[in-house]
Design an enzyme around this catalytic site. Structure first.
Site, short mmCIF file in Angstrom:
data_model
loop_
_atom_site.label_atom_id
_atom_site.label_comp_id
_atom_site.label_asym_id
_atom_site.label_seq_id
_atom_site.Cartn_x
_atom_site.Cartn_y
_atom_site.Cartn_z
CE LYS A 178 -21.78 -26.75 19.83
NZ LYS A 178 -23.15 -26.49 20.06
CD GLU A 254 -18.35 -13.75 30.22
OE1 GLU A 254 -19.16 -13.85 31.13
OE2 GLU A 254 -17.14 -13.13 30.32
CD GLU A 383 -29.08 -18.93 34.60
OE1 GLU A 383 -28.79 -20.03 34.64
OE2 GLU A 383 -28.70 -17.96 33.97
P1 NAP Z 1 -25.75 -24.72 27.62
O1 NAP Z 1 -26.93 -25.87 27.79
O2 NAP Z 1 -24.75 -24.81 28.78
O3 NAP Z 1 -25.31 -24.68 26.34
C1 NAP Z 1 -24.60 -23.54 25.77
C2 NAP Z 1 -23.73 -24.10 24.69
O4 NAP Z 1 -23.13 -25.19 24.82
C3 NAP Z 1 -24.55 -24.51 23.55
O5 NAP Z 1 -23.80 -24.41 22.37
C4 NAP Z 1 -24.61 -26.26 23.67
O6 NAP Z 1 -24.79 -27.01 22.40
C5 NAP Z 1 -23.25 -26.22 24.30
N1 NAP Z 1 -23.14 -27.71 25.31
C6 NAP Z 1 -24.38 -28.05 25.87
N2 NAP Z 1 -23.60 -29.32 26.39
C7 NAP Z 1 -22.13 -29.31 26.16
C8 NAP Z 1 -21.16 -30.12 26.48
N3 NAP Z 1 -21.14 -31.06 27.22
N4 NAP Z 1 -20.13 -30.03 25.93
C9 NAP Z 1 -19.78 -28.99 25.04
N5 NAP Z 1 -20.70 -28.03 24.72
C10 NAP Z 1 -21.97 -28.47 25.25
O7 NAP Z 1 -26.63 -23.31 27.90
P2 NAP Z 1 -28.06 -22.90 27.34
O8 NAP Z 1 -29.16 -23.51 27.87
O9 NAP Z 1 -27.84 -23.01 25.72
O10 NAP Z 1 -27.88 -21.32 27.65
C11 NAP Z 1 -28.41 -20.83 28.87
C12 NAP Z 1 -27.39 -20.56 29.82
O11 NAP Z 1 -26.25 -19.68 29.39
C13 NAP Z 1 -27.68 -19.99 31.02
O12 NAP Z 1 -27.25 -20.59 32.16
C14 NAP Z 1 -27.06 -18.56 31.07
O13 NAP Z 1 -27.22 -17.84 32.14
C15 NAP Z 1 -26.09 -18.67 30.39
N6 NAP Z 1 -25.39 -17.37 29.63
C16 NAP Z 1 -24.54 -16.85 30.15
C17 NAP Z 1 -23.93 -15.64 29.49
C18 NAP Z 1 -22.64 -14.89 30.28
O14 NAP Z 1 -22.32 -13.99 29.53
N7 NAP Z 1 -22.22 -15.11 31.37
C19 NAP Z 1 -24.55 -15.17 28.44
C20 NAP Z 1 -25.71 -15.90 27.79
C21 NAP Z 1 -26.16 -17.32 28.33
P3 NAP Z 1 -26.28 -27.26 22.08
O15 NAP Z 1 -27.16 -26.08 22.00
O16 NAP Z 1 -26.18 -27.97 20.53
O17 NAP Z 1 -26.66 -28.18 23.15
#
Ligand code: NAP
Length: 481
Positions: A178, A254, A383
């Protein structure tokens, strides 16, 4: 434009390019210009179920391939990703605002996981255990876990996918990806190249949707998904973990970070400045391993601040497609507002801006340094996910460690010191999954990437990466004469 060959406006399910069954779609925009790049299907839970059925059906034949056959498929896919690296990077820059040089870097980094796991596919060794009685023989084998779902974030539109699907496909697991709604196009281009590489029908599936909550729930609750691997924020990780309880689904999470970067008085200051610069401003501060807090020992604080401020002033903002540009736009308005909120909060609590602090244009924000940061500020706890570097002051090594560990996160951490005894002491005391010692860039396919505490669990890449996509099975042969 060459990248258009890779520009897809459909999702990929069961070996076919498809629209959403409900017929809906949504736009993908360029954060640097606000222009619409493409339109992709807005899929629903029904579409997810089709993909799960396809992957579940494909599983027996796919896992029956020899490791060498799976390795060859992955190798072909790797070769195609490299062949199309410029086009993939172009597409990634258009949809994410990541500057071109970094997009090219991400394609190389992301492709490396496919190469690595094509090699690892052939090394999923088991064990022979010396039996406690003469009539028994005991063996441990490893087998593919089953259909794997991957949910990935917008900040690494390619590498977060390959880090998950590389080991899954190598182990013998069909995958359903996804992709994020902000940046689905690079993921769809990857699916196209997987199709060209020849993965059997149903083995590689990619879904697009605005309803990430609904899609996530279906993936968590469906019994045919045996493993969910998620990269994203900690709050969403917690939702997925709760939803996965009903099927006791295996998870890799992650999640977010709050990386400290400690500069001790015995550090090489110029190297520390360079390390902090690359680690803080990579993808405009929008990575989970980006430095969030810079902690500097009091005796070198002023010198570091001066050198660092000067270095930040030298960063080049501009056209993201230009290879010399170092800083692009933030991903969206929400991201920009978070940066502004953190700066305002820090200023009211006593921080001062030594450079930056303002919107340049649209979603472009000036690279910013905040002097006099303190632990009560928002930026110390969350963050910032943007181009803002707060500089904290500490007196002793104990205080630095205490400050660094004072967070619920535990992903990446960094420190600079020329004292070998201190290097060991501090590396062991930091409560993080990864520590950069006199180094600001630590990610590579050959080392285990992952966090502890509320940064999640599981490791990606390295010789450990395959284990998260395999089950261990113990075979006991009795009555041996
Ligand atoms: P996010 O809002 O958690 O979204 C990540 C993914 O999850 C996207 O595909 C999003 O889809 C989906 N998503 C959102 N809400 C969901 C739900 N309720 N159920 C299932 N899937 C859902 O995070 P982001 O803002 O895209 O990314 C930034 C975050 O990722 C930061 O906190 C960063 O630190 C973290 N990150 C961690 C790593 C690691 O390796 N630890 C690497 C990169 C990033 P949509 O985009 O369609 O909303």
């Amino acid at each position: 434009m060459e990248y258009k060959k890779l520009l897809k406006n459909q999702a990929f399910v069961n070996g076919k390019w498809v629209q959403a069954t409900a017929g809906k779609s949504f736009d993908v925009t360029n954060p640097a210009t606000g222009e619409i790049i493409s339109t992709v299907p807005d899929m629903t839970r029904e579409d997810v179920r089709h993909a799960i059925d396809a992957a579940h059906t494909a599983w027996p034949d796919y896992r029956a391939l020899t490791a060498k056959e799976r390795a060859a498929l992955l190798r072909r896919w790797f070769d195609l990703i490299i062949e199309y690296k410029e086009e993939l990077a172009h597409l990634m820059t258009l949809e994410s605002g990541k500057v071109m040089t970094e997009s090219l870097g991400e394609v190389a980094y992301g492709a490396a996981f496919i190469e690595w796991f094509s090699e690892e596919a052939k090394r999923t060794y088991g064990d022979v255990i010396p039996a406690p009685t003469p009539d028994k023989r005991m063996v441990v084998i490893k087998q593919a876990i089953g259909v794997v779902a991957a949910i990935t974030p917008w900040n690494f539109p390619l590498a977060m996918i390959t880090r998950k699907v590389g080991p899954a496909l190598a182990a013998g697991c069909p995958v359903i990806v996804k992709v994020p709604s902000e940046t689905p196009l690079t993921g769809l281009a990857l699916a196209y190249l997987a199709e060209q590489a020849g993965f059997p029908k149903g083995v590689y599936n990619t879904l697009t949707s605005k309803d990430s909550g609904g899609i996530g729930k279906e993936l968590c609750e469906h019994p045919h998904i045996r493993k969910l691997s998620f990269t994203g924020s900690t709050p969403v990780g917690k939702i997925l973990m709760e939803q996965s309880a009903s099927t006791l689904k295996k998870l890799s999470l992650e999640l977010g970070g709050n990386a400290p970067f400690i500069v001790f008085d015995d550090a090489d200051l110029d190297e520390a400045v360079q390390g902090a610069l690359v680690s803080k401003f990579r993808h405009n501060g929008q990575t989970c391993v980006c430095v969030n807090r810079i902690l500097v020992q009091d005796s070198v604080y002023d010198a570091f601040l001066e050198k660092f401020t000067k270095a930040v002033q030298g960063l080049k903002t501009g056209d993201v497609l230009e290879k010399a540009t170092q800083i692009g736009p933030l991903i969206n308005q929400k991201g920009l507002e978070k940066v502004q909120e953190h700066i305002k909060d820090a200023q009211t609590k006593g921080a001062t801006i030594t450079t930056g602090g303002k919107v340049k244009e649209g979603l472009f924000f000036q690279p910013t340094v905040l002097a006099g940061a303190t632990p009560d500020m928002l930026i110390a706890r969350e963050e910032v996910f943007g181009p803002v570097a707060p500089i904290f002051k500490f007196k002793t090594e104990e205080e630095a460690i205490q400050l660094a560990n004072d967070t619920e996160y535990g992903l990446a951490s960094y420190f600079y010191s020329q004292n070998v005894n201190r290097c060991w002491r501090v590396a062991e005391a930091l409560e993080y999954g990864m520590v950069g010692i006199n180094e600001g860039l630590i990610s590579t396919e050959v080392a285990p990437f992952g966090g502890i505490k509320e940064s999640g669990f599981g490791r990606e890449g390295s010789k450990y990466g395959m284990d998260y996509y395999m089950e261990m099975k113990y075979l006991c042969f009795g009555g041996v004469q």
